[in-house]
Design an enzyme around this catalytic site. Structure first.
Site, PDB file in Angstrom:
ATOM      1  N   SER A  18       0.833  -1.201   0.000  1.00 58.85           N
ATOM      2  CA  SER A  18       0.000   0.000   0.000  1.00 58.85           C
ATOM      3  C   SER A  18       0.877   1.265   0.000  1.00 58.85           C
ATOM      4  O   SER A  18       1.729   1.421  -0.880  1.00 58.85           O
ATOM      5  CB  SER A  18      -0.956  -0.039   1.198  1.00 58.85           C
ATOM      6  OG  SER A  18      -1.951   0.953   1.101  1.00 58.85           O
ATOM      7  N   ASP A  72      -9.613  -3.117  -6.537  1.00 61.86           N
ATOM      8  CA  ASP A  72      -9.119  -2.410  -5.355  1.00 61.86           C
ATOM      9  C   ASP A  72      -9.984  -1.172  -5.100  1.00 61.86           C
ATOM     10  O   ASP A  72     -10.059  -0.287  -5.958  1.00 61.86           O
ATOM     11  CB  ASP A  72      -7.657  -1.996  -5.577  1.00 61.86           C
ATOM     12  CG  ASP A  72      -6.970  -1.522  -4.308  1.00 61.86           C
ATOM     13  OD1 ASP A  72      -7.603  -0.813  -3.510  1.00 61.86           O
ATOM     14  OD2 ASP A  72      -5.783  -1.853  -4.119  1.00 61.86           O
ATOM     15  N   HIS A 121      -7.857  -4.539  -1.655  1.00 62.65           N
ATOM     16  CA  HIS A 121      -6.657  -3.812  -1.245  1.00 62.65           C
ATOM     17  C   HIS A 121      -5.870  -4.685  -0.271  1.00 62.65           C
ATOM     18  O   HIS A 121      -6.266  -4.866   0.879  1.00 62.65           O
ATOM     19  CB  HIS A 121      -7.026  -2.475  -0.594  1.00 62.65           C
ATOM     20  CG  HIS A 121      -5.861  -1.572  -0.388  1.00 62.65           C
ATOM     21  ND1 HIS A 121      -5.199  -0.957  -1.428  1.00 62.65           N
ATOM     22  CD2 HIS A 121      -5.195  -1.196   0.736  1.00 62.65           C
ATOM     23  CE1 HIS A 121      -4.204  -0.232  -0.963  1.00 62.65           C
ATOM     24  NE2 HIS A 121      -4.178  -0.365   0.353  1.00 62.65           N
TER      25      HIS A 121
END
Length: 240
Positions: free
Chosen positions: A54, A189, A217
């Site tokens: 991320s 996502d 995600h």
């Protein structure tokens, strides 16, 4: 898998209060560079692999794109669910179902901001407290863009949120990466819109994009293949 590992906590993310007004953000590649130089000095004969998730994936890719590492101790890298274009991702978290995630993140950031101010007051750290308070008095933030506009940008030397996003997005730097790098992304996502995912022409010859239809995600799970994501990462690092 027989791999030695080091986990990096970005500033303020370890459970211990950060002692400076400055905290982590999506482009702190100088902090990652300090970790790399420390590890290379301590283990000069070791080859190093990196993985970022991320926001950490953006930091990692930005660092890779800023530095020529082909003949360095860095062997390979993997970035998972990376927000390559920070502005697009920030805007996405103000719309639709993605607002749920955006609200969660901005609440966490607001709490951390308030806790940092309290910690600096308790520590009588007047210099850093003055720096923190110089950006103004805020009672709350409605979204990530607003937080970055009023806090992240001024604390880290950017003109505004747009300047911060443009300066720290890893997407424009992917063509400069010169070590084997795997990008693992999903089309569904909720935090990263399709427009933020790089095209093949944006990548250097050393970068592979593995775009999967499902995964959310950092949510790559499979009942038939336990630890699927972890296996992809270790398999990449264990290549001959």
């Amino acid at each position: 898998a027989g791999l030695s590992s080091v986990a990096v906590n970005l500033r303020g993310c370890s459970g211990e209060a950060n002692r400076l007004a400055r905290s982590y953000h999506s482009g702190v590649s100088d902090d990652l560079d300090a970790v790399y130089r420390y590890l290379h000095k301590r283990f000069p004969s070791r080859r190093l692999c990196f993985v970022g998730f991320s926001l950490g994936g953006n930091v990692l890719l930005k660092w890779l794109g800023e530095n020529r590492l082909r003949d360095s101790a860095v062997l390979r890298a993997v970035a998972v669910s990376t927000p390559f274009q920070l502005g697009l991702c920030s805007r996405a978290m103000t719309r639709g179902l993605s607002r749920i995630y955006g609200n969660y993140f901005v609440n966490r950031l607001s709490e951390a901001f308030a806790a940092k101010r309290s910690a600096l007051i308790e520590a009588n750290n007047h210099d850093e407290l003055s720096r923190l308070e110089s950006i103004g008095e805020f009672s709350g933030f409605s979204n990530i863009w607003e937080f970055d506009e009023q806090v992240t940008a001024p604390l880290n030397g950017f003109r505004d949120a747009q300047h911060y996003y443009e300066s720290c997005s890893s997407g424009p730097l992917l063509s400069g990466i010169d070590i084997d790098t795997l990008l693992i992304q999903s089309s569904d996502d909720p935090l990263i819109p399709k427009a933020a995912i790089p095209m093949q022409g944006d990548l250097s010859k050393w970068v592979e994009l593995r775009l999967l239809p499902k995964g959310g995600h950092v949510g790559f799970v499979s009942s038939r293949q336990p630890n699927w994501l972890e296996r992809q990462i270790t398999n990449c690092f264990l290549l001959d």
